[in-house]
Design an enzyme around this catalytic site. Sequence first.
Site, PDB file in Angstrom:
ATOM      1  N   TYR A 135       0.852  -1.186   0.000  1.00  0.00           N
ATOM      2  CA  TYR A 135       0.000   0.000   0.000  1.00  0.00           C
ATOM      3  C   TYR A 135       0.889   1.237   0.000  1.00  0.00           C
ATOM      4  O   TYR A 135       1.854   1.314   0.764  1.00  0.00           O
ATOM      5  CB  TYR A 135      -0.904   0.018   1.240  1.00  0.00           C
ATOM      6  CG  TYR A 135      -1.757   1.258   1.363  1.00  0.00           C
ATOM      7  CD1 TYR A 135      -2.797   1.515   0.469  1.00  0.00           C
ATOM      8  CD2 TYR A 135      -1.544   2.173   2.395  1.00  0.00           C
ATOM      9  CE1 TYR A 135      -3.591   2.662   0.585  1.00  0.00           C
ATOM     10  CE2 TYR A 135      -2.330   3.320   2.527  1.00  0.00           C
ATOM     11  CZ  TYR A 135      -3.346   3.555   1.618  1.00  0.00           C
ATOM     12  OH  TYR A 135      -4.124   4.682   1.747  1.00  0.00           O
TER      13      TYR A 135
ATOM     14  N   ASP B 292       9.315   2.992  -0.289  1.00  0.00           N
ATOM     15  CA  ASP B 292       8.239   3.612   0.493  1.00  0.00           C
ATOM     16  C   ASP B 292       8.441   3.201   1.952  1.00  0.00           C
ATOM     17  O   ASP B 292       8.045   2.121   2.369  1.00  0.00           O
ATOM     18  CB  ASP B 292       6.868   3.184  -0.034  1.00  0.00           C
ATOM     19  CG  ASP B 292       5.732   3.839   0.754  1.00  0.00           C
ATOM     20  OD1 ASP B 292       6.027   4.557   1.732  1.00  0.00           O
ATOM     21  OD2 ASP B 292       4.559   3.615   0.392  1.00  0.00           O
TER      22      ASP B 292
ATOM     23  N   LYS C 240       4.311   8.946   8.959  1.00  0.00           N
ATOM     24  CA  LYS C 240       4.097   8.297  10.261  1.00  0.00           C
ATOM     25  C   LYS C 240       5.089   8.749  11.343  1.00  0.00           C
ATOM     26  O   LYS C 240       4.899   9.814  11.912  1.00  0.00           O
ATOM     27  CB  LYS C 240       4.032   6.784  10.066  1.00  0.00           C
ATOM     28  CG  LYS C 240       2.833   6.433   9.164  1.00  0.00           C
ATOM     29  CD  LYS C 240       2.450   4.975   9.098  1.00  0.00           C
ATOM     30  CE  LYS C 240       1.116   4.816   8.383  1.00  0.00           C
ATOM     31  NZ  LYS C 240       1.148   4.176   7.100  1.00  0.00           N
TER      32      LYS C 240
HETATM   33  C1  LIG Z   1       0.479   4.674   5.792  1.00  0.00           C
HETATM   34  C2  LIG Z   1       1.201   4.456   4.530  1.00  0.00           C
HETATM   35  C3  LIG Z   1       1.076   5.320   3.432  1.00  0.00           C
HETATM   36  C4  LIG Z   1       0.089   6.446   3.400  1.00  0.00           C
HETATM   37  O1  LIG Z   1       0.312   7.401   4.386  1.00  0.00           O
HETATM   38  P1  LIG Z   1      -0.885   8.389   4.806  1.00  0.00           P
HETATM   39  O2  LIG Z   1      -0.224   9.330   5.762  1.00  0.00           O
HETATM   40  O3  LIG Z   1      -1.933   7.520   5.417  1.00  0.00           O
HETATM   41  O4  LIG Z   1      -1.357   9.058   3.579  1.00  0.00           O
HETATM   42  C5  LIG Z   1       1.881   5.113   2.332  1.00  0.00           C
HETATM   43  N1  LIG Z   1       2.749   4.098   2.299  1.00  0.00           N
HETATM   44  C6  LIG Z   1       2.893   3.232   3.322  1.00  0.00           C
HETATM   45  C7  LIG Z   1       3.895   2.147   3.236  1.00  0.00           C
HETATM   46  C8  LIG Z   1       2.108   3.372   4.463  1.00  0.00           C
HETATM   47  O5  LIG Z   1       2.221   2.475   5.445  1.00  0.00           O
END
Ligand SMILES: *Cc1c(COP(=O)(O)O)cnc(C)c1O
Length: 428
Positions: free
Chosen positions: A142, A237, A265
């Site tokens: 994701y 990511d 995060k």
């Molecule tokens: C949480 C997450 C996102 C998206 O971040 P948001 O702050 O919710 O938009 C993208 N990539 C990864 C790997 C994530 O865990």
Amino acid sequence: MNNNEQLFARAQKTIPGGVNSPVRAFRSVGGTPRFFVSGAGSRLVDADGKEYIDFVGSWGPAIVGHAHPAVIDAVQRAAAQGLSFGAPTEAEVELAELLCAMLPSLEMVRLVSSGTEATMSAIRLARGFTGRDAIVKFEGCYHGHADSLLVKAGSGLLTFGNPSSGGVPEDFAKHTLVLDYNDIGQLEDTFARAADRIAAVILEPVVGNMNLIQPSPAFIRRLRELCSQHGSLLIYDEVMTGFRVGPQGAQGLHGITPDLTTLGKVIGGGMPVGAFGGRRDVMQHIAPLGPVYQAGTLSGNPVAVAAGLATLKIVGEPGFHDRLGQTAARLVDGLEAAAREAEIAFRAQSVGGMFGIYFRDGLPASYAEVMQSDRERFNRFFHAMLDRGVYLAPSAFEAGFVSAAHSPADIETTVALAREAFAAIRQG
Ligand SMILES: *Cc1c(COP(=O)(O)O)cnc(C)c1O
């Protein structure tokens, strides 16, 4: 009184599904979502006044525990100076410098307000830099909710993807190729056929969005080689793994240097901060230096940046990740032992401060394998734990998180409650 049930009923009248992000709605596990009133350290208190040991940590940001005094103090001080100026501040320079110092692959970095913004911008930058349109991603990873990343595998190998959400035009999805995680053969085939169209490969270098899945060392090594060989950018990511799985994220664990990294995060410590950064020659293509447009009214917001800086200062202390990793390891060892006693098919693993639990026999290596876990059993375990005051991620396909505030006693208590929960679901 406004208890969980009353709040959820009220919320559903004005907020779609009663929530502002879908997994919060408990659709996967059933039941009423908990509305939280406060958090401190490893604990949360809900609207019914019930206390929980929290293993979600706001999906990762709460790495130093909820309401850490140093973070709250930094936020209060920053807020008193003014909430936002829409102009540069010293604190955002400090955060950029700190991120570049902590992650050697970052030569330049830009701050945004969410992980989604970070990945979306990194993808645009990769396309602008390479002059190519196609993106490769992996099933089950994701990367936020931007159009070109809400794509699932097409009907055949090496066909471009299909939208995984309503509202995403086929025309966008057709630029995204979706491959199986850890499948080196597929990766090689894809580059053999389409290398000159691939702007970037994006992946979670330790996956936390299809439960927890680790890459094989050969897979990520080959990925790095193929990207370098064909001029495609490798985007790590690390929105979830950044400063969570180790002091230099997953790239530090595996010794791989990506071209671009996305963060979120942890770097906001519970406030909305994201970032993307990497090679200087690539980052110089971003406006105002270059032609790739990207902007944000609240980017680098002083209050959010203050929370991030205060959090990262604690995270950067010597031994922080060793202790965090030990806490998570103690938890998964305890859970596995408790499941064995109850003779339940169950595995668990951790990487740094992140963990996965699986109601199946072996550790999964791909989306297809993780989907084979016993979801119904997870759901009963989830509720048995929730009843006993342990808040796990409300889905069988999400990773869990520990914080520096989780004490050995918290872990012991959790394992003891899990022993009861395993016994209960075995009978049920
Ligand atoms: C949480 C997450 C996102 C998206 O971040 P948001 O702050 O919710 O938009 C993208 N990539 C990864 C790997 C994530 O865990």
